[in-house]
Scaffold this motif. Structure first.
Motif, PDB file in Angstrom:
ATOM      1  N   UNK A  99      42.806  43.932  28.962  1.00 55.47           N
ATOM      2  CA  UNK A  99      43.476  42.782  29.633  1.00 55.47           C
ATOM      3  C   UNK A  99      44.824  43.574  30.523  1.00 55.47           C
ATOM      4  N   UNK A 100      44.614  43.965  31.743  1.00 57.04           N
ATOM      5  CA  UNK A 100      45.610  45.159  32.076  1.00 57.04           C
ATOM      6  C   UNK A 100      47.032  44.596  33.256  1.00 57.04           C
ATOM      7  N   UNK A 101      47.670  44.773  32.513  1.00 61.56           N
ATOM      8  CA  UNK A 101      49.048  43.938  32.533  1.00 61.56           C
ATOM      9  C   UNK A 101      50.048  45.642  33.448  1.00 61.56           C
ATOM     10  N   UNK A 102      50.263  45.064  35.423  1.00 63.27           N
ATOM     11  CA  UNK A 102      51.544  46.545  35.738  1.00 63.27           C
ATOM     12  C   UNK A 102      52.566  46.290  34.999  1.00 63.27           C
ATOM     13  N   UNK A 103      52.898  47.452  34.816  1.00 63.67           N
ATOM     14  CA  UNK A 103      54.308  47.846  33.747  1.00 63.67           C
ATOM     15  C   UNK A 103      55.298  47.328  34.200  1.00 63.67           C
ATOM     16  N   UNK A 104      55.776  47.260  35.648  1.00 56.86           N
ATOM     17  CA  UNK A 104      56.906  46.804  35.669  1.00 56.86           C
ATOM     18  C   UNK A 104      56.869  44.806  36.125  1.00 56.86           C
ATOM     19  N   UNK A 105      55.358  44.328  36.045  1.00 60.56           N
ATOM     20  CA  UNK A 105      55.330  42.981  35.880  1.00 60.56           C
ATOM     21  C   UNK A 105      55.989  42.441  33.927  1.00 60.56           C
ATOM     22  N   UNK A 106      55.078  43.461  33.502  1.00 56.84           N
ATOM     23  CA  UNK A 106      55.229  42.962  31.817  1.00 56.84           C
ATOM     24  C   UNK A 106      56.742  43.243  31.457  1.00 56.84           C
ATOM     25  N   UNK A 107      57.658  44.427  32.619  1.00 50.86           N
ATOM     26  CA  UNK A 107      59.019  44.352  31.624  1.00 50.86           C
ATOM     27  C   UNK A 107      59.781  42.986  32.503  1.00 50.86           C
ATOM     28  N   UNK A 108      59.054  42.187  33.241  1.00 56.15           N
ATOM     29  CA  UNK A 108      59.814  40.847  34.296  1.00 56.15           C
ATOM     30  C   UNK A 108      60.076  39.745  32.939  1.00 56.15           C
ATOM     31  N   UNK A 109      58.100  39.648  32.372  1.00 54.64           N
ATOM     32  CA  UNK A 109      57.652  38.938  31.657  1.00 54.64           C
ATOM     33  C   UNK A 109      58.802  39.309  29.793  1.00 54.64           C
ATOM     34  N   UNK A 110      58.653  40.283  29.312  1.00 61.55           N
ATOM     35  CA  UNK A 110      59.728  41.117  28.607  1.00 61.55           C
ATOM     36  C   UNK A 110      61.288  40.555  28.254  1.00 61.55           C
ATOM     37  N   UNK A 111      62.137  40.490  30.293  1.00 59.49           N
ATOM     38  CA  UNK A 111      63.250  40.231  30.162  1.00 59.49           C
ATOM     39  C   UNK A 111      63.304  38.605  29.533  1.00 59.49           C
ATOM     40  N   UNK A 112      62.208  38.082  30.229  1.00 55.44           N
ATOM     41  CA  UNK A 112      62.019  36.477  29.386  1.00 55.44           C
ATOM     42  C   UNK A 112      61.821  36.389  28.116  1.00 55.44           C
ATOM     43  N   UNK A 113      60.972  36.978  27.663  1.00 55.39           N
ATOM     44  CA  UNK A 113      60.368  37.037  26.574  1.00 55.39           C
ATOM     45  C   UNK A 113      60.580  37.396  25.324  1.00 55.39           C
ATOM     46  N   UNK A 114      61.767  36.844  24.393  1.00 57.30           N
ATOM     47  CA  UNK A 114      61.951  37.934  22.741  1.00 57.30           C
ATOM     48  C   UNK A 114      60.946  37.759  22.126  1.00 57.30           C
ATOM     49  N   UNK A 115      59.563  36.886  21.981  1.00 52.25           N
ATOM     50  CA  UNK A 115      58.692  37.692  21.733  1.00 52.25           C
ATOM     51  C   UNK A 115      57.717  38.490  21.340  1.00 52.25           C
ATOM     52  N   UNK A 116      57.665  38.710  23.043  1.00 59.13           N
ATOM     53  CA  UNK A 116      57.106  39.827  23.608  1.00 59.13           C
ATOM     54  C   UNK A 116      57.528  40.920  22.937  1.00 59.13           C
ATOM     55  N   UNK A 117      58.913  41.266  23.464  1.00 58.14           N
ATOM     56  CA  UNK A 117      59.415  41.798  23.348  1.00 58.14           C
ATOM     57  C   UNK A 117      59.345  42.880  21.532  1.00 58.14           C
ATOM     58  N   UNK A 118      59.371  41.358  20.291  1.00 55.79           N
ATOM     59  CA  UNK A 118      59.786  41.835  19.184  1.00 55.79           C
ATOM     60  C   UNK A 118      58.394  42.156  18.790  1.00 55.79           C
ATOM     61  N   UNK A 119      56.972  41.683  19.397  1.00 54.51           N
ATOM     62  CA  UNK A 119      55.822  41.527  19.107  1.00 54.51           C
ATOM     63  C   UNK A 119      55.307  43.395  19.450  1.00 54.51           C
ATOM     64  N   UNK A 120      55.279  43.749  20.796  1.00 52.65           N
ATOM     65  CA  UNK A 120      55.239  44.651  21.156  1.00 52.65           C
ATOM     66  C   UNK A 120      56.029  46.020  20.647  1.00 52.65           C
ATOM     67  N   UNK A 121      57.324  45.564  20.157  1.00 52.98           N
ATOM     68  CA  UNK A 121      58.315  46.985  19.714  1.00 52.98           C
ATOM     69  C   UNK A 121      57.707  46.644  17.917  1.00 52.98           C
ATOM     70  N   UNK A 122      57.376  45.845  17.228  1.00 50.92           N
ATOM     71  CA  UNK A 122      56.713  46.281  16.151  1.00 50.92           C
ATOM     72  C   UNK A 122      55.330  46.874  15.605  1.00 50.92           C
ATOM     73  N   UNK A 123      54.541  46.406  17.738  1.00 54.97           N
ATOM     74  CA  UNK A 123      53.359  47.494  17.066  1.00 54.97           C
ATOM     75  C   UNK A 123      53.682  48.133  16.918  1.00 54.97           C
ATOM     76  N   UNK A 124      54.819  49.416  18.118  1.00 53.07           N
ATOM     77  CA  UNK A 124      55.160  50.426  18.712  1.00 53.07           C
ATOM     78  C   UNK A 124      55.612  51.315  16.630  1.00 53.07           C
ATOM     79  N   UNK A 125      56.416  50.764  16.311  1.00 59.83           N
ATOM     80  CA  UNK A 125      57.198  50.908  14.955  1.00 59.83           C
ATOM     81  C   UNK A 125      56.058  51.274  13.789  1.00 59.83           C
TER      82      UNK A 125
END
Length: 237
Positions: A99-125
Protein backbone atom coordinates in the motif's frame (compact mmCIF):
# COMPACT_ATOMS: atom_id res chain seq x y z
CA UNK A 1 -8.04 -7.19 1.37
CA UNK A 2 -6.79 -6.95 4.96
CA UNK A 3 -3.16 -5.83 5.28
CA UNK A 4 -0.40 -8.28 6.12
CA UNK A 5 1.91 -5.45 7.08
CA UNK A 6 3.02 -5.57 10.71
CA UNK A 7 3.09 -1.79 11.18
CA UNK A 8 -0.47 -1.36 9.92
CA UNK A 9 -1.69 -4.39 11.85
CA UNK A 10 -0.28 -2.94 15.08
CA UNK A 11 -2.61 0.07 14.87
CA UNK A 12 -6.06 0.36 16.42
CA UNK A 13 -8.69 -0.72 13.84
CA UNK A 14 -10.18 2.76 13.38
CA UNK A 15 -6.78 4.37 12.74
CA UNK A 16 -5.71 1.54 10.44
CA UNK A 17 -8.91 2.01 8.42
CA UNK A 18 -8.15 5.70 7.90
CA UNK A 19 -4.68 4.92 6.56
CA UNK A 20 -5.99 2.19 4.28
CA UNK A 21 -8.53 4.62 2.87
CA UNK A 22 -5.70 7.02 2.02
CA UNK A 23 -3.51 4.26 0.53
CA UNK A 24 -3.27 3.06 -3.04
CA UNK A 25 -2.66 -0.66 -3.71
CA UNK A 26 0.61 -1.26 -5.56
CA UNK A 27 2.15 -4.38 -7.08
CA UNK A 28 5.82 -4.90 -7.88
CA UNK A 29 7.72 -7.54 -9.82
CA UNK A 30 11.18 -8.98 -9.37
CA UNK A 31 13.69 -6.37 -10.53
CA UNK A 32 11.30 -3.40 -10.54
CA UNK A 33 13.01 -0.13 -9.62
CA UNK A 34 11.10 1.53 -6.78
CA UNK A 35 13.35 4.59 -6.69
CA UNK A 36 16.93 5.53 -7.48
CA UNK A 37 19.48 6.85 -5.03
CA UNK A 38 19.14 10.63 -4.82
CA UNK A 39 15.46 10.70 -5.74
CA UNK A 40 13.13 12.71 -3.55
CA UNK A 41 10.78 10.40 -1.66
CA UNK A 42 7.14 11.08 -2.55
CA UNK A 43 5.39 8.01 -1.11
CA UNK A 44 5.86 5.48 1.65
CA UNK A 45 5.09 1.87 0.77
CA UNK A 46 3.87 -0.54 3.44
CA UNK A 47 4.86 -4.00 2.15
CA UNK A 48 2.19 -6.70 2.49
CA UNK A 49 4.00 -9.42 0.59
CA UNK A 50 7.41 -9.71 -1.05
CA UNK A 51 10.73 -7.97 -0.51
CA UNK A 52 12.15 -4.58 -1.40
CA UNK A 53 15.93 -4.25 -1.11
CA UNK A 54 17.90 -1.10 -0.38
CA UNK A 55 21.09 -1.24 -2.46
CA UNK A 56 24.13 1.01 -2.09
CA UNK A 57 25.67 1.90 -5.46
CA UNK A 58 29.36 2.78 -5.69
CA UNK A 59 30.91 5.17 -8.20
CA UNK A 60 32.44 2.24 -10.11
CA UNK A 61 29.05 0.53 -10.43
CA UNK A 62 29.53 -2.07 -7.71
CA UNK A 63 26.55 -2.67 -5.45
CA UNK A 64 25.68 -4.27 -2.14
CA UNK A 65 22.41 -4.66 -0.30
CA UNK A 66 22.25 -2.63 2.91
CA UNK A 67 18.87 -3.81 4.21
CA UNK A 68 15.67 -5.47 3.07
CA UNK A 69 12.03 -4.56 3.68
CA UNK A 70 9.33 -7.20 3.92
CA UNK A 71 5.90 -7.38 5.55
CA UNK A 72 7.47 -6.19 8.79
CA UNK A 73 8.17 -2.74 7.43
CA UNK A 74 7.84 0.19 5.07
CA UNK A 75 9.93 2.39 2.83
CA UNK A 76 11.09 5.79 4.15
CA UNK A 77 9.93 5.50 7.78
CA UNK A 78 11.73 8.72 8.70
CA UNK A 79 9.76 10.66 6.07
CA UNK A 80 6.80 10.70 8.45
CA UNK A 81 8.70 13.24 10.54
CA UNK A 82 10.76 15.09 7.94
CA UNK A 83 11.50 15.36 4.23
CA UNK A 84 13.44 12.45 2.80
CA UNK A 85 15.74 11.70 -0.08
CA UNK A 86 16.64 8.16 -1.07
CA UNK A 87 20.23 7.39 -0.12
CA UNK A 88 20.10 3.92 -1.68
CA UNK A 89 18.46 2.36 -4.70
CA UNK A 90 15.23 0.59 -3.79
CA UNK A 91 14.54 -2.44 -5.97
CA UNK A 92 12.03 -5.29 -5.77
CA UNK A 93 13.80 -8.49 -4.76
CA UNK A 94 10.69 -10.59 -5.41
CA UNK A 95 7.15 -10.27 -6.71
CA UNK A 96 4.88 -8.67 -4.16
CA UNK A 97 2.38 -5.99 -3.30
CA UNK A 98 1.69 -3.33 -0.72
CA UNK A 99 0.00 0.00 0.00
CA UNK A 100 1.42 3.37 -1.02
CA UNK A 101 0.59 6.54 0.87
CA UNK A 102 1.68 10.00 -0.23
CA UNK A 103 4.17 11.30 2.33
CA UNK A 104 2.39 14.59 2.97
CA UNK A 105 -0.85 12.75 3.64
CA UNK A 106 0.88 10.25 5.92
CA UNK A 107 2.34 13.11 7.93
CA UNK A 108 -1.12 14.58 8.36
CA UNK A 109 -2.40 11.24 9.60
CA UNK A 110 0.58 10.85 11.93
CA UNK A 111 -0.16 14.26 13.45
CA UNK A 112 -3.46 12.83 14.71
CA UNK A 113 -2.29 9.31 15.54
CA UNK A 114 0.14 8.67 18.36
CA UNK A 115 -0.09 4.94 17.62
CA UNK A 116 1.10 5.49 14.03
CA UNK A 117 3.97 7.74 15.13
CA UNK A 118 5.11 5.21 17.72
CA UNK A 119 4.82 2.22 15.36
CA UNK A 120 6.82 3.92 12.60
CA UNK A 121 9.43 5.24 15.05
CA UNK A 122 9.85 1.77 16.58
CA UNK A 123 10.38 0.27 13.12
CA UNK A 124 12.95 2.97 12.27
CA UNK A 125 14.89 2.13 15.44
CA UNK A 126 14.90 -1.59 14.60
CA UNK A 127 15.97 -0.82 11.05
CA UNK A 128 18.91 1.22 12.38
CA UNK A 129 19.93 -1.77 14.48
CA UNK A 130 19.82 -3.99 11.41
CA UNK A 131 22.00 -1.55 9.48
CA UNK A 132 24.57 -1.50 12.28
CA UNK A 133 24.76 -5.29 12.30
CA UNK A 134 24.97 -5.43 8.51
CA UNK A 135 27.95 -3.05 8.52
CA UNK A 136 29.88 -5.40 10.79
CA UNK A 137 28.73 -8.49 8.89
CA UNK A 138 29.77 -7.16 5.48
CA UNK A 139 33.18 -6.18 6.80
CA UNK A 140 34.04 -9.25 8.86
CA UNK A 141 32.23 -12.36 7.65
CA UNK A 142 33.01 -14.64 4.75
CA UNK A 143 30.79 -14.63 1.68
CA UNK A 144 29.43 -18.15 2.17
CA UNK A 145 28.20 -17.32 5.67
CA UNK A 146 26.68 -14.02 4.54
CA UNK A 147 25.05 -15.86 1.63
CA UNK A 148 23.40 -18.38 3.97
CA UNK A 149 22.21 -15.55 6.22
CA UNK A 150 20.83 -13.64 3.26
CA UNK A 151 18.89 -16.68 1.99
CA UNK A 152 17.37 -17.20 5.43
CA UNK A 153 16.24 -13.59 5.60
CA UNK A 154 14.62 -13.89 2.19
CA UNK A 155 12.98 -17.17 3.18
CA UNK A 156 11.49 -15.50 6.26
CA UNK A 157 9.71 -12.95 4.10
CA UNK A 158 8.27 -14.98 1.21
CA UNK A 159 5.80 -17.80 0.77
CA UNK A 160 7.22 -21.16 -0.23
CA UNK A 161 10.76 -22.48 -0.50
CA UNK A 162 11.75 -21.35 -4.00
CA UNK A 163 13.60 -18.07 -4.56
CA UNK A 164 14.15 -16.68 -8.08
CA UNK A 165 17.74 -15.48 -7.88
CA UNK A 166 20.27 -15.31 -10.71
CA UNK A 167 23.99 -15.57 -10.01
CA UNK A 168 24.48 -12.00 -11.21
CA UNK A 169 21.72 -10.71 -8.92
CA UNK A 170 23.11 -12.58 -5.91
CA UNK A 171 26.55 -11.12 -6.56
CA UNK A 172 25.12 -7.59 -6.70
CA UNK A 173 23.26 -8.09 -3.41
CA UNK A 174 26.27 -9.53 -1.58
CA UNK A 175 28.89 -7.24 -3.08
CA UNK A 176 30.85 -10.29 -4.27
CA UNK A 177 32.13 -11.76 -7.50
CA UNK A 178 29.87 -14.21 -9.36
CA UNK A 179 32.50 -16.92 -8.91
CA UNK A 180 32.43 -16.37 -5.14
CA UNK A 181 28.65 -16.66 -5.08
CA UNK A 182 28.77 -19.81 -7.18
CA UNK A 183 31.31 -21.40 -4.82
CA UNK A 184 29.17 -20.48 -1.80
CA UNK A 185 26.06 -21.91 -3.47
CA UNK A 186 27.84 -25.14 -4.37
CA UNK A 187 29.05 -25.52 -0.76
CA UNK A 188 25.49 -25.15 0.56
CA UNK A 189 24.21 -27.52 -2.12
CA UNK A 190 26.73 -30.21 -1.16
CA UNK A 191 25.63 -29.80 2.46
CA UNK A 192 22.04 -30.51 1.37
CA UNK A 193 20.80 -27.09 2.50
CA UNK A 194 19.72 -25.83 -0.93
CA UNK A 195 19.30 -26.79 -4.57
CA UNK A 196 20.68 -24.18 -6.94
CA UNK A 197 20.04 -24.22 -10.69
CA UNK A 198 18.76 -22.06 -13.55
CA UNK A 199 18.32 -18.89 -11.52
CA UNK A 200 16.43 -20.60 -8.70
CA UNK A 201 17.39 -21.42 -5.15
CA UNK A 202 15.25 -24.00 -3.40
CA UNK A 203 15.54 -24.24 0.37
CA UNK A 204 15.78 -27.96 1.17
CA UNK A 205 17.00 -28.01 4.77
CA UNK A 206 16.37 -24.89 6.81
CA UNK A 207 18.27 -26.18 9.85
CA UNK A 208 21.38 -26.89 7.75
CA UNK A 209 21.14 -23.39 6.27
CA UNK A 210 20.98 -21.87 9.74
CA UNK A 211 24.07 -23.83 10.78
CA UNK A 212 25.91 -22.40 7.77
CA UNK A 213 24.89 -18.79 8.44
CA UNK A 214 26.93 -16.34 10.47
CA UNK A 215 25.81 -15.17 13.90
CA UNK A 216 24.27 -12.05 12.35
CA UNK A 217 21.18 -13.92 11.25
CA UNK A 218 20.11 -14.55 14.83
CA UNK A 219 21.07 -11.03 15.91
CA UNK A 220 19.15 -9.37 13.09
CA UNK A 221 16.16 -11.61 13.73
CA UNK A 222 16.11 -10.47 17.34
CA UNK A 223 16.54 -6.81 16.39
CA UNK A 224 14.03 -6.55 13.60
CA UNK A 225 11.69 -9.50 13.40
CA UNK A 226 11.11 -10.98 16.85
CA UNK A 227 7.41 -10.99 17.61
CA UNK A 228 6.43 -10.22 14.01
CA UNK A 229 6.85 -13.57 12.24
CA UNK A 230 6.91 -17.16 13.49
CA UNK A 231 10.18 -18.27 15.11
CA UNK A 232 13.05 -18.84 12.66
CA UNK A 233 12.76 -22.64 12.76
CA UNK A 234 9.05 -22.63 11.93
CA UNK A 235 9.79 -23.38 8.26
CA UNK A 236 12.27 -26.14 8.93
CA UNK A 237 11.26 -29.29 7.12
Amino acid sequence: MSPSNAILNSLPPAERAIILEAATPVEFRLGDLICEAGDRATHCTFVDEGIISAVAVMADGRTIETFMIGPEGMTFPLAVEAGARAYSRLVAQSDGYGRRVEIGRLRQLADHSEALREAVAAYAVRLTGELEQSSACNALHRAEHRFAKWLLRCHDRVEGDVLKLTQEYLASMLGSQRTTVNEAAQTLQRAGAIRYSRGRVTILDRVALERAACECYGVQWEILEAGIHPPPLAKAG
